[in-house]
Design a protein around this motif. Structure first.
Motif, PDB file in Angstrom:
ATOM      1  N   VAL A   9       9.696   3.140   4.994  1.00 19.40           N
ATOM      2  CA  VAL A   9       9.325   2.220   3.930  1.00 19.40           C
ATOM      3  C   VAL A   9       7.942   2.611   3.410  1.00 19.40           C
ATOM      4  CG1 VAL A   9       8.877  -0.186   3.315  1.00 19.40           C
ATOM      5  CG2 VAL A   9      10.710   0.371   4.930  1.00 19.40           C
ATOM      6  N   VAL A  10       7.843   2.752   2.090  1.00 17.30           N
ATOM      7  CA  VAL A  10       6.595   3.149   1.439  1.00 17.30           C
ATOM      8  C   VAL A  10       6.163   2.010   0.518  1.00 17.30           C
ATOM      9  CG1 VAL A  10       5.548   4.826  -0.116  1.00 17.30           C
ATOM     10  CG2 VAL A  10       7.222   5.583   1.575  1.00 17.30           C
ATOM     11  N   PRO A  11       4.957   1.450   0.733  1.00 13.71           N
ATOM     12  CA  PRO A  11       4.506   0.348  -0.111  1.00 13.71           C
ATOM     13  C   PRO A  11       3.989   0.843  -1.466  1.00 13.71           C
ATOM     14  CG  PRO A  11       2.841   0.841   1.535  1.00 13.71           C
ATOM     15  CD  PRO A  11       4.000   1.750   1.816  1.00 13.71           C
ATOM     16  N   VAL A  12       4.482   0.227  -2.542  1.00 12.91           N
ATOM     17  CA  VAL A  12       4.082   0.600  -3.896  1.00 12.91           C
ATOM     18  C   VAL A  12       3.700  -0.642  -4.700  1.00 12.91           C
ATOM     19  CG1 VAL A  12       5.576   2.650  -3.849  1.00 12.91           C
ATOM     20  CG2 VAL A  12       6.429   0.523  -4.858  1.00 12.91           C
ATOM     21  N   SER A  13       2.915  -0.437  -5.746  1.00 11.08           N
ATOM     22  CA  SER A  13       2.500  -1.562  -6.582  1.00 11.08           C
ATOM     23  C   SER A  13       3.392  -1.744  -7.803  1.00 11.08           C
ATOM     24  CB  SER A  13       1.048  -1.377  -7.038  1.00 11.08           C
ATOM     25  OG  SER A  13       0.919  -0.183  -7.797  1.00 11.08           O
ATOM     26  N   ASP A  14       3.925  -0.648  -8.335  1.00  9.92           N
ATOM     27  CA  ASP A  14       4.763  -0.691  -9.527  1.00  9.92           C
ATOM     28  C   ASP A  14       6.090  -0.011  -9.178  1.00  9.92           C
ATOM     29  OD1 ASP A  14       6.075   0.003 -11.970  1.00  9.92           O
ATOM     30  OD2 ASP A  14       4.166  -0.099 -13.048  1.00  9.92           O
ATOM     31  N   VAL A  15       7.104  -0.832  -8.963  1.00  7.80           N
ATOM     32  CA  VAL A  15       8.391  -0.335  -8.474  1.00  7.80           C
ATOM     33  C   VAL A  15       9.025   0.646  -9.456  1.00  7.80           C
ATOM     34  CG1 VAL A  15      10.704  -1.012  -7.725  1.00  7.80           C
ATOM     35  CG2 VAL A  15       8.734  -2.421  -7.111  1.00  7.80           C
ATOM     36  N   ASP A  16       9.009   0.331 -10.729  1.00  4.37           N
ATOM     37  CA  ASP A  16       9.637   1.216 -11.708  1.00  4.37           C
ATOM     38  C   ASP A  16       8.891   2.541 -11.839  1.00  4.37           C
ATOM     39  OD1 ASP A  16      11.899  -0.354 -12.465  1.00  4.37           O
ATOM     40  OD2 ASP A  16      10.535  -1.684 -13.533  1.00  4.37           O
ATOM     41  N   LYS A  17       7.572   2.491 -11.770  1.00  7.61           N
ATOM     42  CA  LYS A  17       6.775   3.727 -11.817  1.00  7.61           C
ATOM     43  C   LYS A  17       7.067   4.593 -10.596  1.00  7.61           C
ATOM     44  CE  LYS A  17       2.035   5.241 -12.663  1.00  7.61           C
ATOM     45  NZ  LYS A  17       0.646   4.783 -12.871  1.00  7.61           N
ATOM     46  N   ALA A  18       7.182   3.969  -9.422  1.00  6.93           N
ATOM     47  CA  ALA A  18       7.510   4.709  -8.193  1.00  6.93           C
ATOM     48  C   ALA A  18       8.914   5.297  -8.287  1.00  6.93           C
ATOM     49  CB  ALA A  18       7.386   3.798  -6.977  1.00  6.93           C
ATOM     50  N   LYS A  19       9.850   4.528  -8.811  1.00  9.40           N
ATOM     51  CA  LYS A  19      11.224   5.025  -8.971  1.00  9.40           C
ATOM     52  C   LYS A  19      11.235   6.247  -9.879  1.00  9.40           C
ATOM     53  CE  LYS A  19      15.765   3.631 -10.724  1.00  9.40           C
ATOM     54  NZ  LYS A  19      16.527   2.520 -11.352  1.00  9.40           N
ATOM     55  N   GLN A  20      10.517   6.187 -10.981  1.00 11.68           N
ATOM     56  CA  GLN A  20      10.447   7.318 -11.908  1.00 11.68           C
ATOM     57  C   GLN A  20       9.811   8.535 -11.228  1.00 11.68           C
ATOM     58  OE1 GLN A  20       8.160   6.543 -15.457  1.00 11.68           O
ATOM     59  NE2 GLN A  20       8.792   8.446 -16.412  1.00 11.68           N
ATOM     60  N   PHE A  21       8.752   8.308 -10.444  1.00 12.60           N
ATOM     61  CA  PHE A  21       8.081   9.415  -9.759  1.00 12.60           C
ATOM     62  C   PHE A  21       9.024  10.087  -8.765  1.00 12.60           C
ATOM     63  CE2 PHE A  21       5.694  10.992  -6.067  1.00 12.60           C
ATOM     64  CZ  PHE A  21       4.880  11.929  -6.683  1.00 12.60           C
ATOM     65  N   TYR A  22       9.610   9.322  -7.872  1.00 12.05           N
ATOM     66  CA  TYR A  22      10.439   9.903  -6.808  1.00 12.05           C
ATOM     67  C   TYR A  22      11.727  10.529  -7.348  1.00 12.05           C
ATOM     68  CZ  TYR A  22       7.211   8.254  -3.268  1.00 12.05           C
ATOM     69  OH  TYR A  22       6.095   8.058  -2.494  1.00 12.05           O
ATOM     70  N   THR A  23      12.375   9.898  -8.311  1.00 12.77           N
ATOM     71  CA  THR A  23      13.564  10.536  -8.884  1.00 12.77           C
ATOM     72  C   THR A  23      13.160  11.765  -9.701  1.00 12.77           C
ATOM     73  OG1 THR A  23      13.590   9.013 -10.783  1.00 12.77           O
ATOM     74  CG2 THR A  23      14.977   8.444  -8.859  1.00 12.77           C
ATOM     75  N   VAL A  59       9.559  -5.737   0.244  1.00 11.15           N
ATOM     76  CA  VAL A  59      10.073  -4.957   1.373  1.00 11.15           C
ATOM     77  C   VAL A  59       8.975  -4.512   2.336  1.00 11.15           C
ATOM     78  CG1 VAL A  59      12.112  -4.155   0.129  1.00 11.15           C
ATOM     79  CG2 VAL A  59      10.040  -2.767   0.109  1.00 11.15           C
ATOM     80  N   SER A  60       7.708  -4.704   1.957  1.00  8.29           N
ATOM     81  CA  SER A  60       6.607  -4.314   2.843  1.00  8.29           C
ATOM     82  C   SER A  60       5.396  -5.184   2.564  1.00  8.29           C
ATOM     83  CB  SER A  60       6.230  -2.841   2.607  1.00  8.29           C
ATOM     84  OG  SER A  60       5.127  -2.486   3.408  1.00  8.29           O
ATOM     85  N   ALA A  61       4.714  -5.567   3.642  1.00  6.20           N
ATOM     86  CA  ALA A  61       3.465  -6.311   3.509  1.00  6.20           C
ATOM     87  C   ALA A  61       2.264  -5.372   3.502  1.00  6.20           C
ATOM     88  CB  ALA A  61       3.334  -7.320   4.649  1.00  6.20           C
ATOM     89  N   ALA A  62       2.499  -4.076   3.699  1.00  7.22           N
ATOM     90  CA  ALA A  62       1.409  -3.091   3.712  1.00  7.22           C
ATOM     91  C   ALA A  62       0.835  -2.926   2.308  1.00  7.22           C
ATOM     92  CB  ALA A  62       1.918  -1.751   4.231  1.00  7.22           C
ATOM     93  N   ALA A  63      -0.411  -2.532   2.244  1.00  9.01           N
ATOM     94  CA  ALA A  63      -1.068  -2.307   0.959  1.00  9.01           C
ATOM     95  C   ALA A  63      -0.476  -1.081   0.273  1.00  9.01           C
ATOM     96  CB  ALA A  63      -2.567  -2.110   1.166  1.00  9.01           C
ATOM     97  N   PRO A  64      -0.201  -1.168  -1.017  1.00  7.89           N
ATOM     98  CA  PRO A  64       0.295   0.001  -1.743  1.00  7.89           C
ATOM     99  C   PRO A  64      -0.654   1.190  -1.552  1.00  7.89           C
ATOM    100  CG  PRO A  64       0.508  -1.942  -3.109  1.00  7.89           C
ATOM    101  CD  PRO A  64      -0.294  -2.343  -1.894  1.00  7.89           C
ATOM    102  N   GLY A  65      -0.071   2.346  -1.288  1.00  7.90           N
ATOM    103  CA  GLY A  65      -0.870   3.556  -1.113  1.00  7.90           C
ATOM    104  C   GLY A  65      -1.443   3.741   0.267  1.00  7.90           C
ATOM    105  N   SER A  66      -1.067   2.921   1.220  1.00 12.71           N
ATOM    106  CA  SER A  66      -1.683   2.972   2.553  1.00 12.71           C
ATOM    107  C   SER A  66      -0.978   3.896   3.548  1.00 12.71           C
ATOM    108  CB  SER A  66      -1.756   1.558   3.148  1.00 12.71           C
ATOM    109  OG  SER A  66      -0.462   1.006   3.298  1.00 12.71           O
ATOM    110  N   VAL A  67       0.133   4.501   3.142  1.00 12.80           N
ATOM    111  CA  VAL A  67       0.882   5.353   4.067  1.00 12.80           C
ATOM    112  C   VAL A  67       0.322   6.775   4.044  1.00 12.80           C
ATOM    113  CG1 VAL A  67       3.131   6.359   4.595  1.00 12.80           C
ATOM    114  CG2 VAL A  67       2.973   3.976   3.904  1.00 12.80           C
TER     115      VAL A  67
END
Length: 147
Positions: A9-23, A59-67
């Protein structure tokens, strides 16, 4: 009893931006589910990987970008780096560690270029997602026995 790592699980702040990046990395989109506004789960899988990455809303309580310390194993770190650069990703130069065993945290003890002997497990490159979650490419050409 086998214990197989299946999901990270990777914590993110902007779900759609993360989806675009990873895909955009060429990772397969396995799922994009939302039951209500408080829970959205996106699962992507890197090419050739048996493990997937999940991120989303709720899906995560961790701070975005903390992994840190997520490793993607590749046969050729220079080719993998070139592929990511061609996709618009800001990837570090290929490096090896001054100690020759495993890379230090952050950028400490990085030596430019692949491992001089091109030993398996010893050459790296790194990048971050839009939130700063840290990924490392690790070149492995011959596995340690039993792996």
């Amino acid at each position: 009893m086998d214990f197989k790592l299946e999901v990270v699980v990777v914590p993110v702040s902007d779900v759609d931006k993360a989806k675009q990046f990873y895909t955009g990395l060429g990772w397969r989109l396995d799922a994009d589910f939302s039951r209500d506004p408080s829970l959205r789960v996106i699962q992507v899988t890197p090419p050739g990987s048996p493990a997937s990455v999940i991120f989303g809303t709720g899906v995560s309580a961790a701070a975005p970008g903390s992994v840190e310390g997520l490793h993607l194993v590749v046969d050729d770190v220079e080719a993998a780096r070139a592929d990511l650069v061609a996709r618009g990703v800001d990837v570090s130069a290929v490096f090896h560690d001054a100690g020759g065993v495993f890379h230090h945290a952050g950028t400490a003890a990085r030596v430019d270029g692949p491992d001089p002997e091109r030993r398996s497990y010893a050459s790296f490159a790194s990048f971050t997602d839009p939130d700063g979650n840290q990924w490392t490419l690790q070149e492995i050409t011959t596995r340690i026995p039993g792996r």
